[in-house]
Design a protein around this motif. Structure first.
Motif, PDB file in Angstrom:
ATOM      1  N   THR A  62       0.924  -1.143  -0.090  1.00 59.72           N
ATOM      2  CA  THR A  62      -0.016   0.020  -0.018  1.00 59.72           C
ATOM      3  C   THR A  62       0.970   1.269   0.002  1.00 59.72           C
ATOM      4  N   SER A  63       0.540   2.203  -0.729  1.00 59.23           N
ATOM      5  CA  SER A  63       1.234   3.508  -0.806  1.00 59.23           C
ATOM      6  C   SER A  63       0.446   4.717  -1.294  1.00 59.23           C
ATOM      7  N   TYR A  64      -0.751   4.470  -1.832  1.00 60.64           N
ATOM      8  CA  TYR A  64      -1.534   5.497  -2.060  1.00 60.64           C
ATOM      9  C   TYR A  64      -2.914   5.284  -1.324  1.00 60.64           C
ATOM     10  N   PRO A  65      -2.872   5.441   0.075  1.00 60.50           N
ATOM     11  CA  PRO A  65      -4.369   5.079   0.549  1.00 60.50           C
ATOM     12  C   PRO A  65      -5.192   6.071   0.197  1.00 60.50           C
ATOM     13  N   SER A  70      -0.221  11.303  -4.287  1.00 65.90           N
ATOM     14  CA  SER A  70       1.287  11.238  -4.343  1.00 65.90           C
ATOM     15  C   SER A  70       1.840  10.269  -3.048  1.00 65.90           C
ATOM     16  N   SER A  71       2.659   9.353  -3.519  1.00 61.04           N
ATOM     17  CA  SER A  71       3.060   8.118  -2.573  1.00 61.04           C
ATOM     18  C   SER A  71       3.248   8.855  -1.161  1.00 61.04           C
ATOM     19  N   GLN A  72       2.879   7.667  -0.442  1.00 61.41           N
ATOM     20  CA  GLN A  72       2.803   8.082   1.085  1.00 61.41           C
ATOM     21  C   GLN A  72       3.794   6.960   1.875  1.00 61.41           C
ATOM     22  N   VAL A  92       5.818  -7.815 -11.396  1.00 60.73           N
ATOM     23  CA  VAL A  92       5.254  -6.901 -12.405  1.00 60.73           C
ATOM     24  C   VAL A  92       4.248  -5.988 -11.776  1.00 60.73           C
ATOM     25  N   ASP A  93       4.451  -4.758 -12.189  1.00 64.70           N
ATOM     26  CA  ASP A  93       3.757  -3.683 -11.599  1.00 64.70           C
ATOM     27  C   ASP A  93       2.981  -2.900 -12.608  1.00 64.70           C
ATOM     28  N   ASP A  94       1.932  -2.059 -11.983  1.00 62.21           N
ATOM     29  CA  ASP A  94       1.327  -1.172 -13.164  1.00 62.21           C
ATOM     30  C   ASP A  94       2.281  -0.049 -13.426  1.00 62.21           C
ATOM     31  N   ILE A  95       2.789   0.430 -12.434  1.00 64.66           N
ATOM     32  CA  ILE A  95       3.409   1.924 -12.814  1.00 64.66           C
ATOM     33  C   ILE A  95       4.668   2.133 -11.735  1.00 64.66           C
ATOM     34  N   LEU A  96       5.706   2.741 -12.347  1.00 65.11           N
ATOM     35  CA  LEU A  96       6.921   3.166 -11.728  1.00 65.11           C
ATOM     36  C   LEU A  96       6.846   4.548 -11.453  1.00 65.11           C
ATOM     37  N   ASP A  97       6.581   4.864 -10.111  1.00 62.48           N
ATOM     38  CA  ASP A  97       6.468   6.385  -9.926  1.00 62.48           C
ATOM     39  C   ASP A  97       7.725   6.964  -8.932  1.00 62.48           C
ATOM     40  N   SER A  98       7.496   6.868  -7.813  1.00 64.72           N
ATOM     41  CA  SER A  98       8.664   7.304  -6.829  1.00 64.72           C
ATOM     42  C   SER A  98       9.542   6.266  -6.719  1.00 64.72           C
ATOM     43  N   GLY A  99       9.038   4.960  -6.799  1.00 63.52           N
ATOM     44  CA  GLY A  99       9.939   3.999  -6.953  1.00 63.52           C
ATOM     45  C   GLY A  99      10.142   3.163  -5.556  1.00 63.52           C
ATOM     46  N   ARG A 100       9.304   3.857  -4.777  1.00 64.20           N
ATOM     47  CA  ARG A 100       9.234   3.113  -3.259  1.00 64.20           C
ATOM     48  C   ARG A 100       8.812   1.670  -3.355  1.00 64.20           C
ATOM     49  N   THR A 101       7.586   1.410  -3.810  1.00 66.63           N
ATOM     50  CA  THR A 101       7.102   0.277  -3.944  1.00 66.63           C
ATOM     51  C   THR A 101       7.873  -0.597  -4.476  1.00 66.63           C
ATOM     52  N   LEU A 102       8.493  -0.493  -5.718  1.00 69.73           N
ATOM     53  CA  LEU A 102       9.450  -1.548  -6.450  1.00 69.73           C
ATOM     54  C   LEU A 102      10.764  -1.722  -5.687  1.00 69.73           C
ATOM     55  N   ARG A 124       5.717   4.194 -16.758  1.00 68.13           N
ATOM     56  CA  ARG A 124       6.939   4.725 -15.998  1.00 68.13           C
ATOM     57  C   ARG A 124       6.847   6.110 -16.015  1.00 68.13           C
ATOM     58  N   LYS A 125       6.619   6.779 -15.004  1.00 66.37           N
ATOM     59  CA  LYS A 125       6.472   8.296 -14.917  1.00 66.37           C
ATOM     60  C   LYS A 125       7.755   8.813 -14.925  1.00 66.37           C
ATOM     61  N   HIS A 126       7.972   9.961 -15.629  1.00 66.28           N
ATOM     62  CA  HIS A 126       9.462  10.711 -15.672  1.00 66.28           C
ATOM     63  C   HIS A 126       9.210  11.626 -14.557  1.00 66.28           C
ATOM     64  N   ASP A 144       4.656  13.219 -15.811  1.00 68.94           N
ATOM     65  CA  ASP A 144       4.543  12.929 -14.304  1.00 68.94           C
ATOM     66  C   ASP A 144       3.164  13.586 -14.068  1.00 68.94           C
ATOM     67  N   GLU A 145       2.087  12.764 -14.514  1.00 74.49           N
ATOM     68  CA  GLU A 145       0.535  12.917 -13.933  1.00 74.49           C
ATOM     69  C   GLU A 145       0.009  11.984 -13.499  1.00 74.49           C
ATOM     70  N   PHE A 146      -1.128  12.075 -12.635  1.00 68.34           N
ATOM     71  CA  PHE A 146      -1.662  11.057 -11.798  1.00 68.34           C
ATOM     72  C   PHE A 146      -2.819  10.399 -13.055  1.00 68.34           C
ATOM     73  N   VAL A 147      -2.614   9.147 -13.030  1.00 63.68           N
ATOM     74  CA  VAL A 147      -3.276   8.273 -14.300  1.00 63.68           C
ATOM     75  C   VAL A 147      -4.318   7.306 -13.612  1.00 63.68           C
ATOM     76  N   GLY A 151      -6.157  -0.912 -14.595  1.00 61.14           N
ATOM     77  CA  GLY A 151      -5.858  -1.223 -13.464  1.00 61.14           C
ATOM     78  C   GLY A 151      -5.424  -0.315 -12.469  1.00 61.14           C
ATOM     79  N   LEU A 152      -5.130   1.071 -12.726  1.00 63.88           N
ATOM     80  CA  LEU A 152      -4.658   2.134 -12.084  1.00 63.88           C
ATOM     81  C   LEU A 152      -6.010   2.648 -11.419  1.00 63.88           C
ATOM     82  N   ASP A 153      -5.936   3.123 -10.149  1.00 60.90           N
ATOM     83  CA  ASP A 153      -7.069   3.604  -9.305  1.00 60.90           C
ATOM     84  C   ASP A 153      -7.066   4.971  -9.091  1.00 60.90           C
ATOM     85  N   TYR A 154      -7.810   5.518  -8.564  1.00 61.32           N
ATOM     86  CA  TYR A 154      -8.183   6.675  -7.731  1.00 61.32           C
ATOM     87  C   TYR A 154      -9.389   6.437  -6.646  1.00 61.32           C
TER      88      TYR A 154
HETATM   89  P1  IMP Z   1       5.646   4.432  -6.122  1.00 59.14           P
HETATM   90  O1  IMP Z   1       5.958   3.713  -5.094  1.00 59.14           O
HETATM   91  O2  IMP Z   1       5.668   5.950  -5.811  1.00 59.14           O
HETATM   92  O3  IMP Z   1       6.693   4.332  -7.552  1.00 59.14           O
HETATM   93  O4  IMP Z   1       4.319   3.936  -6.666  1.00 59.14           O
HETATM   94  C1  IMP Z   1       3.774   2.912  -7.320  1.00 59.14           C
HETATM   95  C2  IMP Z   1       2.490   2.571  -6.695  1.00 59.14           C
HETATM   96  O5  IMP Z   1       1.754   3.554  -6.478  1.00 59.14           O
HETATM   97  C3  IMP Z   1       1.925   1.626  -7.905  1.00 59.14           C
HETATM   98  O6  IMP Z   1       1.914   0.363  -7.804  1.00 59.14           O
HETATM   99  C4  IMP Z   1       0.646   2.393  -8.001  1.00 59.14           C
HETATM  100  O7  IMP Z   1      -0.328   1.418  -7.635  1.00 59.14           O
HETATM  101  C5  IMP Z   1       0.706   3.489  -7.553  1.00 59.14           C
HETATM  102  N1  IMP Z   1       0.538   4.653  -8.280  1.00 59.14           N
HETATM  103  C6  IMP Z   1       1.507   5.565  -8.736  1.00 59.14           C
HETATM  104  N2  IMP Z   1       1.229   6.504  -9.566  1.00 59.14           N
HETATM  105  C7  IMP Z   1      -0.213   6.220  -9.815  1.00 59.14           C
HETATM  106  C8  IMP Z   1      -0.987   7.113 -10.672  1.00 59.14           C
HETATM  107  O8  IMP Z   1      -0.639   8.031 -11.394  1.00 59.14           O
HETATM  108  N3  IMP Z   1      -2.171   6.508 -10.645  1.00 59.14           N
HETATM  109  C9  IMP Z   1      -2.532   5.510  -9.757  1.00 59.14           C
HETATM  110  N4  IMP Z   1      -1.839   4.960  -9.016  1.00 59.14           N
HETATM  111  C10 IMP Z   1      -0.552   5.312  -9.010  1.00 59.14           C
END
Ligand code: IMP
Ligand code: MG
Length: 172
Positions: A62-65, A70-72, A92-102, A124-126, A144-147, A151-154
């Motif tokens: 969990t990172s986006y409760p 933005s990643s918590q 396998v993940d949907d998106i690489l954002d801050s990189g904390r999850t991976l 992959r977000k730049h 670098d936008e929230f998408v 599979g990706l949620d808000y």
């Molecule tokens: P990170 O840890 O910041 O790289 O974020 C990765 C996780 O946050 C991903 O597995 C996504 O589930 C979620 N995430 C990151 N960016 C987005 C976004 O733009 N939309 C929805 N979920 C996101």
């Protein structure tokens, strides 16, 4: 719309082909580890193009409760599969954002001494804030936008959209 369903459908088999080639002719009891819940749709499409005998496992981070965009900070929920040692692991993940999850998952997986570890993300977000994460296979680089979508949620919604869309604040 940032990435159409047609673009995704064309890219996924190419990624699968790259991954199969990288695993080689005799993979070592490969396991595809999908990061829940966002990678659900991508992983389901990807595995059907992977001509490799593999097992599927799930990891929950969990990172986006809720409504945060933005990643918590990443936290592992529950345990990783106990038997990763000596196996080819495909993360396998949907998106690489801050990189904390991976980053978290890669550390945890490598600590279990797999035969190999490869990581694939659909998006992959730049972003300058990103950690330097090794990611061998990337579907699409996006701004670098929230998408949402594919599979990706808000706040849990929009995962079922067939394409990837940037969330645009409502104008009133
Ligand atoms: P990170 O840890 O910041 O790289 O974020 C990765 C996780 O946050 C991903 O597995 C996504 O589930 C979620 N995430 C990151 N960016 C987005 C976004 O733009 N939309 C929805 N979920 C996101
Ligand atoms: Mg996720």
């Amino acid at each position: 719309m940032l990435v159409s369903a047609e673009q995704i459908a064309a890219r996924v088999p190419v990624l699968a082909h790259e991954i199969a080639a990288a695993l080689g002719p005799s993979p070592r009891d490969p396991v595809l580890l999908a990061v829940m819940t966002g990678a659900l749709i991508f992983a389901a499409d990807l595995i059907r193009h992977l001509p490799v005998p593999l097992r599927i496992a799930l990891a929950t981070v969990t990172s986006y409760p809720g409504t945060a965009t933005s990643s918590q900070g990443a936290r592992l929920k529950g345990e990783l599969p106990p038997d990763l040692a000596g196996r080819d692991v495909l993360l396998v993940d949907d998106i690489l954002d801050s990189g904390r999850t991976l980053g978290l998952l890669q550390r945890e997986i490598l600590a279990r001494a797999p035969a190999s570890l490869r990581t694939v993300v659909l998006l992959r977000k730049h972003a300058a804030r990103s950690l330097p994460i090794v990611c061998e296979h990337v579907g699409f680089d996006i701004p670098d936008e929230f998408v949402v979508g594919y599979g990706l949620d808000y706040d849990g919604y929009y995962r079922n959209l067939p394409a990837v869309h940037a969330m645009v604040p409502a104008t009133s």
